[in-house]
Design a protein around this motif. Structure first.
Motif, short mmCIF file in Angstrom:
data_model
loop_
_atom_site.label_atom_id
_atom_site.label_comp_id
_atom_site.label_asym_id
_atom_site.label_seq_id
_atom_site.Cartn_x
_atom_site.Cartn_y
_atom_site.Cartn_z
N PRO A 1 -5.87 10.34 5.27
CA PRO A 1 -7.22 10.88 5.06
C PRO A 1 -7.17 12.33 4.58
N ARG B 1 0.85 -1.19 0.00
CA ARG B 1 0.00 0.00 0.00
C ARG B 1 0.88 1.24 0.00
N TRP C 1 1.30 -0.84 17.67
CA TRP C 1 1.05 -2.00 16.81
C TRP C 1 1.95 -3.13 17.29
N VAL D 1 -3.83 8.74 10.35
CA VAL D 1 -3.70 7.50 9.57
C VAL D 1 -4.00 6.29 10.45
N TRP D 2 -3.52 6.30 11.70
CA TRP D 2 -3.78 5.19 12.61
C TRP D 2 -5.27 5.06 12.91
N MET E 1 -3.16 6.46 1.94
CA MET E 1 -3.83 6.11 3.20
C MET E 1 -4.02 7.31 4.11
N GLN F 1 -7.77 5.97 11.11
CA GLN F 1 -8.51 5.55 9.92
C GLN F 1 -8.27 4.09 9.57
N HIS F 2 -7.06 3.58 9.83
CA HIS F 2 -6.69 2.25 9.30
C HIS F 2 -6.24 1.26 10.37
N ARG F 3 -6.55 1.52 11.62
CA ARG F 3 -6.08 0.65 12.71
C ARG F 3 -6.47 -0.80 12.49
N ASP F 4 -7.73 -1.05 12.21
CA ASP F 4 -8.20 -2.43 12.02
C ASP F 4 -7.49 -3.10 10.86
N TYR F 5 -7.24 -2.35 9.81
CA TYR F 5 -6.53 -2.88 8.65
C TYR F 5 -5.11 -3.29 9.03
N PHE F 6 -4.39 -2.40 9.72
CA PHE F 6 -3.03 -2.72 10.15
C PHE F 6 -3.01 -3.95 11.04
#
Length: 242
Positions: A112, A105, A180, A139-140, A110, A142-147
């Motif tokens: 926002p 990615r 993470w 960024v965290w 990523m 917005q995309h925490r679940d993805y990471f």
């Protein structure tokens, strides 16, 4: 030389402790899975442990919490986070050599888009290299679940992109490691504190002014100094200069 370095760094981090003759030993998916199970570091063991009743184990070992579990032949989920197409293709070559699947990615995609920001969405992507704390948090969030759906994340191009994953959670006791909790590889191939400076510093300045923060900042350096003490994080470089 650079590709050899990153293959050795990445392979050793995700589990191939014995690299001698790796091109012969992990050409097939089955052989690399066996190697993975045999040499997996304890920091990521728990990701691949399951009840013995549900799988025929290829190896047994103690998990990170001390419990004995079975190592499955499940492929690790690996994310490559970068802003550089060259690094993307370099890692595709590494993945092929190791028989792995890696999802890539672009970090700038990523970030926002803040519609109230004085810069346009495209301009915000342009200055995304400057990962001040505000950008890292957005960024965290917005995309925490993805990471957190990945077992291993590799960050390449510039090390500050890893700040999104490295920041410590407030109220977590401090000094307890990055928020993470998977295996993180920071591949420094364009300086560890690289700052994007456009002509006249106009965009970078306006972005920092809108965020109310600067980059690089002392908190970033303080965070980076902690990395040698965090067993789940490995920092590698391409050259002696880096």
């Amino acid at each position: 030389k650079a590709r050899t370095n990153v293959i050795l760094i990445f392979a050793s981090v995700i589990g191939f402790s014995k690299i001698d003759g790796f091109s012969n030993s992990i050409d097939s998916s089955e052989s690399w899975k066996t190697t993975w199970c045999a040499y997996m570091p304890s920091a990521v063991t728990y990701h691949f442990c399951t009840e013995a009743a549900s799988v025929q184990p290829s190896n047994s070992m103690a998990s990170s919490n001390g419990e004995t579990c079975s190592c499955t032949s499940k492929s690790p989920r690996i994310l490559h986070l970068t802003m550089h197409s060259g690094a993307k293709w370099e890692m595709k070559g590494v993945a092929k050599a190791l028989g792995l699947e890696i999802e890539t990615r672009y970090f700038q995609d990523m970030v926002p888009c803040n519609t109230t920001h004085p810069l346009s969405c495209e301009e915000q992507k342009t200055v995304a290299y400057n990962v001040h704390k505000h950008r890292a948090e957005s960024v965290w969030s917005q995309h925490r679940d993805y990471f957190e759906s990945f077992d291993v994340i590799l960050v390449s191009d510039t090390a500050p992109l890893a700040r999104v994953l490295l920041e410590e959670e407030e109220g977590a006791g401090g000094g307890g490691g990055p928020r993470w909790r998977g295996r993180l590889v920071v591949w420094v191939c364009n300086r560890f504190d690289w700052l994007f400076v456009d002509q006249g510093f106009a965009l970078a300045f306006e972005d920092m002014q809108a965020a109310g923060e600067v980059f690089p900042d002392e908190d970033f350096y303080r965070l980076f100094r902690k990395l040698p003490g965090w067993p789940g994080v490995t920092v590698g470089d391409s050259t002696a200069y880096e």
